[in-house]
Design a protein around this motif. Structure first.
Motif, PDB file in Angstrom:
ATOM      1  N   GLY A  89       0.654  -0.963   0.092  1.00 33.68           N
ATOM      2  CA  GLY A  89      -0.773   0.330   0.427  1.00 33.68           C
ATOM      3  C   GLY A  89       1.296   1.357   0.094  1.00 33.68           C
ATOM      4  O   GLY A  89      -0.055   2.471  -0.290  1.00 33.68           O
ATOM      5  N   ARG A  90       2.143   0.811   0.101  1.00 36.68           N
ATOM      6  CA  ARG A  90       3.357   2.432   0.109  1.00 36.68           C
ATOM      7  C   ARG A  90       3.935   2.502  -0.783  1.00 36.68           C
ATOM      8  O   ARG A  90       3.900   3.133  -1.394  1.00 36.68           O
ATOM      9  N   TYR A  91       4.581   1.409  -1.159  1.00 42.70           N
ATOM     10  CA  TYR A  91       5.713   1.344  -2.248  1.00 42.70           C
ATOM     11  C   TYR A  91       5.356   0.501  -3.738  1.00 42.70           C
ATOM     12  O   TYR A  91       4.711  -0.023  -3.637  1.00 42.70           O
ATOM     13  N   LEU A  92       6.198   0.838  -4.708  1.00 43.13           N
ATOM     14  CA  LEU A  92       6.150  -0.673  -5.443  1.00 43.13           C
ATOM     15  C   LEU A  92       7.218  -0.959  -6.174  1.00 43.13           C
ATOM     16  O   LEU A  92       8.094  -0.833  -5.769  1.00 43.13           O
ATOM     17  N   GLN A  93       7.338  -2.745  -6.590  1.00 43.22           N
ATOM     18  CA  GLN A  93       8.346  -2.651  -6.394  1.00 43.22           C
ATOM     19  C   GLN A  93       8.292  -3.380  -8.282  1.00 43.22           C
ATOM     20  O   GLN A  93       8.034  -3.577  -9.224  1.00 43.22           O
ATOM     21  N   GLU A  94      10.015  -2.457  -8.259  1.00 48.15           N
ATOM     22  CA  GLU A  94      10.274  -2.504 -10.252  1.00 48.15           C
ATOM     23  C   GLU A  94      10.543  -4.147 -10.872  1.00 48.15           C
ATOM     24  O   GLU A  94       8.991  -4.157 -11.527  1.00 48.15           O
TER      25      GLU A  94
ATOM     26  N   ARG B  85       2.145  10.170  -2.405  1.00 46.38           N
ATOM     27  CA  ARG B  85       1.772   9.625  -1.488  1.00 46.38           C
ATOM     28  C   ARG B  85       3.606   9.309  -0.473  1.00 46.38           C
ATOM     29  O   ARG B  85       3.692  10.077   0.327  1.00 46.38           O
ATOM     30  N   SER B  86       4.006   8.069  -1.270  1.00 41.99           N
ATOM     31  CA  SER B  86       5.080   7.444   0.028  1.00 41.99           C
ATOM     32  C   SER B  86       6.132   8.341  -0.864  1.00 41.99           C
ATOM     33  O   SER B  86       7.101   8.214  -0.106  1.00 41.99           O
ATOM     34  N   GLY B  87       6.285   9.163  -1.591  1.00 42.98           N
ATOM     35  CA  GLY B  87       7.666   9.547  -1.801  1.00 42.98           C
ATOM     36  C   GLY B  87       8.855   8.638  -2.303  1.00 42.98           C
ATOM     37  O   GLY B  87       9.867   8.904  -2.790  1.00 42.98           O
ATOM     38  N   GLN B  88       8.314   7.427  -2.938  1.00 39.66           N
ATOM     39  CA  GLN B  88       9.328   6.418  -3.168  1.00 39.66           C
ATOM     40  C   GLN B  88       9.802   7.031  -4.354  1.00 39.66           C
ATOM     41  O   GLN B  88       8.806   7.177  -5.607  1.00 39.66           O
ATOM     42  N   VAL B  89      11.278   6.867  -4.737  1.00 40.55           N
ATOM     43  CA  VAL B  89      11.477   7.417  -6.599  1.00 40.55           C
ATOM     44  C   VAL B  89      11.541   5.707  -6.730  1.00 40.55           C
ATOM     45  O   VAL B  89      12.679   5.194  -6.444  1.00 40.55           O
ATOM     46  N   LEU B  90      10.921   5.658  -8.374  1.00 43.65           N
ATOM     47  CA  LEU B  90      11.566   4.616  -8.891  1.00 43.65           C
ATOM     48  C   LEU B  90      12.675   4.420  -9.862  1.00 43.65           C
ATOM     49  O   LEU B  90      13.140   5.463 -10.197  1.00 43.65           O
TER      50      LEU B  90
ATOM     51  N   GLY C 197       6.002   6.266   6.899  1.00 44.43           N
ATOM     52  CA  GLY C 197       6.415   5.878   5.268  1.00 44.43           C
ATOM     53  C   GLY C 197       6.598   6.347   4.340  1.00 44.43           C
ATOM     54  O   GLY C 197       6.282   5.692   3.030  1.00 44.43           O
ATOM     55  N   ASN C 198       8.018   6.412   4.179  1.00 48.04           N
ATOM     56  CA  ASN C 198       8.535   6.740   2.903  1.00 48.04           C
ATOM     57  C   ASN C 198       9.819   5.993   3.297  1.00 48.04           C
ATOM     58  O   ASN C 198      10.179   5.316   4.070  1.00 48.04           O
ATOM     59  N   PRO C 199      10.362   5.497   1.727  1.00 50.26           N
ATOM     60  CA  PRO C 199      11.796   5.082   2.116  1.00 50.26           C
ATOM     61  C   PRO C 199      12.801   6.043   2.403  1.00 50.26           C
ATOM     62  O   PRO C 199      12.787   7.252   2.789  1.00 50.26           O
ATOM     63  N   VAL C 200      13.432   5.104   3.828  1.00 50.87           N
ATOM     64  CA  VAL C 200      13.756   5.884   5.074  1.00 50.87           C
ATOM     65  C   VAL C 200      15.829   5.440   3.563  1.00 50.87           C
ATOM     66  O   VAL C 200      16.404   6.270   4.581  1.00 50.87           O
TER      67      VAL C 200
ATOM     68  N   GLY D  24      11.270  13.899  -2.344  1.00 50.48           N
ATOM     69  CA  GLY D  24      11.784  15.156  -1.677  1.00 50.48           C
ATOM     70  C   GLY D  24       9.923  15.290  -0.193  1.00 50.48           C
ATOM     71  O   GLY D  24      10.621  16.491   0.085  1.00 50.48           O
ATOM     72  N   HIS D  25      10.450  14.537   0.220  1.00 54.55           N
ATOM     73  CA  HIS D  25       9.006  14.434   0.802  1.00 54.55           C
ATOM     74  C   HIS D  25       8.958  13.173   1.755  1.00 54.55           C
ATOM     75  O   HIS D  25       9.279  12.705   1.237  1.00 54.55           O
ATOM     76  N   LEU D  26       8.692  13.663   3.810  1.00 58.56           N
ATOM     77  CA  LEU D  26       8.606  12.353   4.028  1.00 58.56           C
ATOM     78  C   LEU D  26       6.707  12.053   3.848  1.00 58.56           C
ATOM     79  O   LEU D  26       5.843  13.103   4.197  1.00 58.56           O
TER      80      LEU D  26
END
Length: 423
Positions: free
Chosen positions: A158-163, A185-190, A342-345, A351-353
């Protein structure tokens, strides 16, 4: 520990080479602005270039199209050239035009070519709704049922996508791929390079929405071989509400006919021939549809000047430092407040948390009352975006301290846990 003191934050600001740029911006009075990933702040340079373009209209009238410091006739191309280094594009691959969704419609119309059983569009279930609306409408225009022909890769958490999940979905019936560079939402960079390589190997056109990445994350669109990309300029680029968007077309597609034709997609030298047979520009300019929105482009010119001076690599470095420092303070000061990061650490964060909390909506209201401007995202997300050009380490310190007081004293309880009309 020294790390968690105000004096430590102030010392980091003294060592920060970007610190002087905060004085370039208008910061809302008595506020700590943490919403730059939704709407960037006005800079003095953007204000100045807006007045310059207004004055051109005032003093030159229609001659402003070809005279003055920023002739309007060439404005979209010139601003595109200024944006190109931010996305790793070559000359002629970027144009400043349209809006995010308008540009997406143009690009899907141009690159979505269903053939036989190759009819599906691949997207994801975490993308911003506007992109999904556009993809569904494009499928309907072609006579396809979106429920069957729009593939949305599912998130495992519900937060991230797996390439690898996305690549697995690049099946032989996929005709086009549209993905976000950074999840809103989560700020994950693909991993755009990995995904583009996989799409190219399967001969599937692929493009990315850069709205949450341009101006905060580095890109190499040309070298990666990405087919197209599109973005807004009112978030990290600080172009102002409704400012003109941008799009990228890889030079390997130059000379192809755009899906949606318009007068300003013509070659400059032949545009005023008024021929009913279009002679399109030989580069990305062909993908323009209408007249440049001069007064909405004007602030972008001033804002981009700072990016030219600083360089995106320096901005990205400070962005990671700011968000990293904020996470450290949150873990130190709010260990038992019920927040989940909820963002990648790691460095796959943008650019956001994202702080998740069951009382998120009312906590955002309490923060705003206490002078911190956050951003709420349903159902339980608080987005905080410290921006490299105008946020300081001291801003981070005070934000976390105010949040700590709000949670310790339960100040949020006086608010309804429901978002406002504009969240």
């Amino acid at each position: 520990m020294t790390l968690y003191t105000l004096s430590h934050a102030q010392e980091r600001d003294r060592q920060d080479k970007l610190a002087p740029y905060k004085n370039e911006f208008y910061i809302p009075k008595n506020s700590i602005y943490m919403d730059g990933n939704s709407l960037g702040l006005l800079s003095k340079r953007a204000e100045r270039t807006l007045h310059e373009l207004l004055n051109t209209w005032k003093t030159l009238g229609i001659d402003g199209w070809t005279e003055g410091e920023h002739p309007w006739f060439y404005l979209s191309e010139q601003v595109g050239e200024k944006m190109a280094p931010l996305v790793g594009a070559t000359c002629g691959e970027v144009i400043a035009t349209g809006s995010t969704t308008t540009n997406l419609h143009q690009l899907v119309s141009s690159f979505y070519k269903p053939d036989g059983n190759k009819t599906k569009i691949l997207a994801d279930e975490l993308n911003f709704p506007s992109d999904i609306y556009a993809l569904k409408s494009q499928l309907q225009l072609k006579g396809y049922d979106p429920d069957e022909h729009l593939i949305r890769v599912k998130s495992r958490d519900g937060r991230y996508l797996q390439e690898d999940d996305i690549i697995k979905a690049m099946t032989s019936d996929v005709a086009l791929i549209v993905l976000p560079a950074v999840l809103y939402r989560s700020g994950q960079v693909l991993n755009m390079e990995k995904l583009t390589k996989a799409a190219n190997e399967r001969n599937i056109p692929i493009g990315f929405d850069l709205c949450h990445s341009i101006g905060s994350v580095e890109h190499e669109l040309h070298d990666w071989g990405m087919d197209f990309a599109f973005w807004c300029t009112y978030k990290h680029l600080n172009g102002g509400p409704g400012s003109v968007g941008g799009l990228f077309i890889h030079e390997k597609h130059f000379g192809k006919t755009p899906g949606l034709a318009g007068w300003f997609g013509s070659k400059k030298e032949s545009q005023f021939d008024m021929d009913h047979t279009m002679d399109p520009a030989e580069d990305v300019g062909a993908y323009q549809i209408g007249t440049p929105h001069v007064l909405s482009l004007a602030p972008v010119i001033g804002s981009l000047g700072m990016f030219e001076e600083v360089g995106i690599a320096v901005i990205r470095s400070k962005s990671l430092e700011l968000t990293g420092y904020m996470m450290e303070l949150i873990e130190q000061e709010l260990p038992d407040a019920g927040f989940t990061i909820g963002n990648p650490v790691d460095e796959t964060r943008g650019g956001h948390l994202l702080l998740e909390h069951e009382e998120a909506a009312r906590i955002c209201k309490a923060l705003k009352e206490d002078g911190v401007i956050p951003d709420f995202r349903a159902p339980n997300g608080i987005r905080l975006a410290p921006v490299a050009l105008y946020n300081s380490f001291e801003d981070i310190y005070h934000t976390v301290q105010r949040l700590k007081v709000i949670m310790d004293e339960k100040r949020y309880e006086k608010f309804e846990n429901k978002r406002s009309v504009v969240a």
